[in-house]
Structure formats: C-alpha cells, structure tokens
Design an enzyme around this catalytic site. Structure first.
Site, short mmCIF file in Angstrom:
data_model
loop_
_atom_site.label_atom_id
_atom_site.label_comp_id
_atom_site.label_asym_id
_atom_site.label_seq_id
_atom_site.Cartn_x
_atom_site.Cartn_y
_atom_site.Cartn_z
CG LEU A 25 11.75 32.20 -60.50
CD1 LEU A 25 11.17 31.45 -61.60
CD2 LEU A 25 12.01 33.71 -61.13
CB CYS A 26 8.08 33.83 -54.38
SG CYS A 26 7.03 33.17 -53.23
CB VAL A 27 7.92 27.87 -54.20
CG1 VAL A 27 7.86 28.29 -52.64
CG2 VAL A 27 7.37 26.57 -54.68
#
Lengths: 99, 135, 130
Positions: free
Chosen positions: C77-79
């Site tokens: 998941l993109c931070v």
C-alpha cells in the site's frame, strides 16, 4: 501494445480516445464496462468494426456474460477469459490501461 | 548497470475534481530518482492539468501547478500533449504552463519540455513505451 | 514471466480490485510470477482489515490476504495514499500518533519507489483502475 478499455462508450469518450491514439497492428481488450463497446447494432459499432480492420479487438468473456450481452457481440471480436487476458499481456510488449 | 526502461505516465483526467492528477505527479517526482527514460502524455481532460493561471484559494486545495514547472529540475523533459485534445477544449499551447528544462550538453540552454503532437504521433509515442502508468 | 500489478481503486466501489484479483490468480495458475501488487489512490482501501461485507458476496480484502499467504505475494500500500485515507499499520500508528491501526494481513505499507521498482523489475506491468 495491448490497450485495455474499461468504460462504456456511451457514457464516456475513452474508447474513442483509445481508437484514436492506438497504432495499426495493436491489440485492444474491452473489460469491465468497456465490453459494451463490443456489442453490435449500436451508434458506435461501425466505428469498432472499422478499427477491427487494422487492430485486433477482444472482449473479456466473464464481463460480457455478467452483463448479459454475450449474444450481441460483434462478429470477429474474440471473447477471452482471464487466462487469455494474461496471455495477451505476456505476448504484447507493454499494456496501456485507458482509465 | 541498472536497467533503464521507457516509462510513460498517461494523464487523461482534469485536476482538482479528482486526485489522480496530483497523485500521478507524485509518482513522477519519486520516479525521477530511478533514472529511467521518462515521458509524460497529456491527453483528453488531462491537458487541463497543465493550463496556466490556476488559482485554488477559493476551493482551499493545494495548487500544484508549480510542481509541473519544477519537472525540468527532475530531468523530466519529454512532455507530450495531444493537439486534438487541446483543440476540442478550445485551448492552444499559449494556454499551457511554460515548462522548460536545462540542457547541460548545451551550456544549460533552456528548452521547451512540452511538445504538441498529433493523434498519430501520440499513438506512436505510446506504442514505444515499455512501462505505462495510468491513473 | 514476471508481472507487476497496480490497483488504483478501493474494494467494491469499482471493479478494478476484482479484475486485478482474477488476473493475478490466472497469472499464478498459469505458472507466472507476481513481482508485486501495488495499491495506489483509493486502492489502499483494499488493505483495511475492518471491512464486513455481506456474507453472500465475495470478501475482497480477505481474498487478497489469502492469495498473498498462499503464494507469498508482496502486497504494498502506498504510504502517502494510505496516510491520506487512514490505512495504518503499527509503525505508522506510532509515527503519526494514531490510537489504532487497521492494516489487513498480508499487506505492507511502503513508498512510491516500490511502484517504480515494480515497473523496472517485472516483465509486464498492468494497471487496474477507473
């Protein structure tokens, strides 16, 4: 290149843009709501048939079946399953998803 | 030798109505550190992303037009805009941000990053890409 | 062949996560390798363990967690997108002073560099979105 289109051509310009900005010899796969673009007797089916002269057009069968349009698909559009989708991606140098 | 691939970022959506324009720009900026062969394509409503004169004070959203102007510093210099997309929207190159990069091979001369291309040229540019990121 | 997958939309709202899942499963069934599945934009919402979908329909989140466990998939998941949308793991919880975390099993939070790397390292990258 493989192009995927996931929008209905009647509510959205995406299929139009894809057809306009894809080269001869490419593959176009209609998925999700994009499969409506594969149906015959519509306001855009002539445009799709014209494109089919120089480009390979496919539609994702599970999406076609889900929408109850399997008897309306334009002759010559190949229906493929997810395994076929994978093969198309593997066979083409790159995939562009028109979102 | 690290692998270099032709990355194409495709922008088809207008800014601010959705987050795609901004978040795709964030990918471009991070991607700059990877020294790939980067191209940006602005087509359809995506051309609105690089229109100049945006003022977002009223909608209280961060104005990210300055970030496009900084792309040259990130070595992003191949920005292709489809002519038909502009024309359909009543736009010309004069409506767009003046995006530039500095050519270190030519005494840091300033060059235009934006290239207005025909649909057929855009098709060829897209066809040439090896990794296509759409948002 | 090595595939990387990018998913731009959350569960249920769009078909993107479903199509991506079916594609990923088909790729694995056909002997291909999945280098990474990267979730961006609202796609990060595929990574919350707090969904309770109706019992008679597919459970998108656990489906991904189960597939990841079965095939050792790297679900990222993109931070930045996750922070915006409130998808939190233990590390992010501590770093940002949150009182809870909600990440689903099999997912991890990391930077956008992971997406670029996914494009470089894989033979093919496919994007699923709206």
């Amino acid at each position: 290149m493989l192009h995927t289109v996931n929008k209905s051509p009647f509510g959205n310009d995406t299929l139009n843009s894809c057809l306009r900005m894809s080269t001869d010899g490419c593959a176009i796969l209609l998925i999700e709501d994009g499969v409506y673009g594969a149906t015959d007797g519509t306001s855009i089916s002539d445009q799709v048939k014209e494109a089919m002269k120089t480009k390979s057009v496919y539609a994702l069968k599970p999406d076609v079946d889900a929408r109850g349009i399997s008897t309306k698909v334009i002759d010559g559009i190949e229906l493929i399953d997810y395994a076929g989708f994978v093969t198309l991606v593997a066979d083409q140098k790159a995939t562009q998803s028109w979102l | 030798m690290a692998q270099i691939k032709k990355f194409l970022y495709v922008n088809r959506k207008a800014p601010y109505g959705t987050i795609y324009a901004w978040e795709s720009l964030e990918v471009v900026l991070i991607g700059a550190a990877f020294d790939q062969d980067v191209m940006l394509a602005f087509v359809d409503d995506g051309v609105y992303q690089i229109v100049k004169g945006a003022d977002t004070k009223g909608i209280e959203m961060k104005n990210f037009s300055p970030t496009y102007s900084a792309l040259g510093d990130y070595d992003v210099k191949k920005i292709y805009v489809e002519k038909e997309s502009l024309e359909k929207r009543g736009l010309t190159v004069d409506d767009l941000l003046d995006l530039k990069w500095e050519d270190e091979d030519d005494d840091w001369a300033e060059r235009d990053s934006i290239h207005i291309v025909s649909s057929a040229e855009m098709a060829a540019i897209m066809d040439d890409a090896e990794v296509v990121l759409s948002f | 062949m090595k595939f990387s997958i990018q998913i731009n939309e959350g569960p249920y709202q769009h078909q993107a996560s479903d199509t991506a899942y079916q594609f990923t499963k088909a790729a694995l069934d056909n002997g291909h390798e999945i280098f990474r599945v990267f979730f961006y934009h609202d796609g990060v919402n595929n990574g919350t363990r707090l969904t309770t979908p109706p019992q008679d329909d597919r459970n998108i989140v656990t489906r991904w967690s189960d597939l990841a466990a079965e095939h050792e998939l790297d679900l990222v998941l993109c931070v930045a997108a996750a922070q915006r949308r409130g998808i939190v793991d233990e590390g992010e919880m501590e770093r940002n002073g949150k009182d809870a975390n909600n990440i689903a099993p099999g997912f991890r939070i990391s930077g956008l560099g992971q997406l670029i790397e996914a494009g470089i390292q894989a033979d093919r990258l496919v994007v699923f979105g709206d």
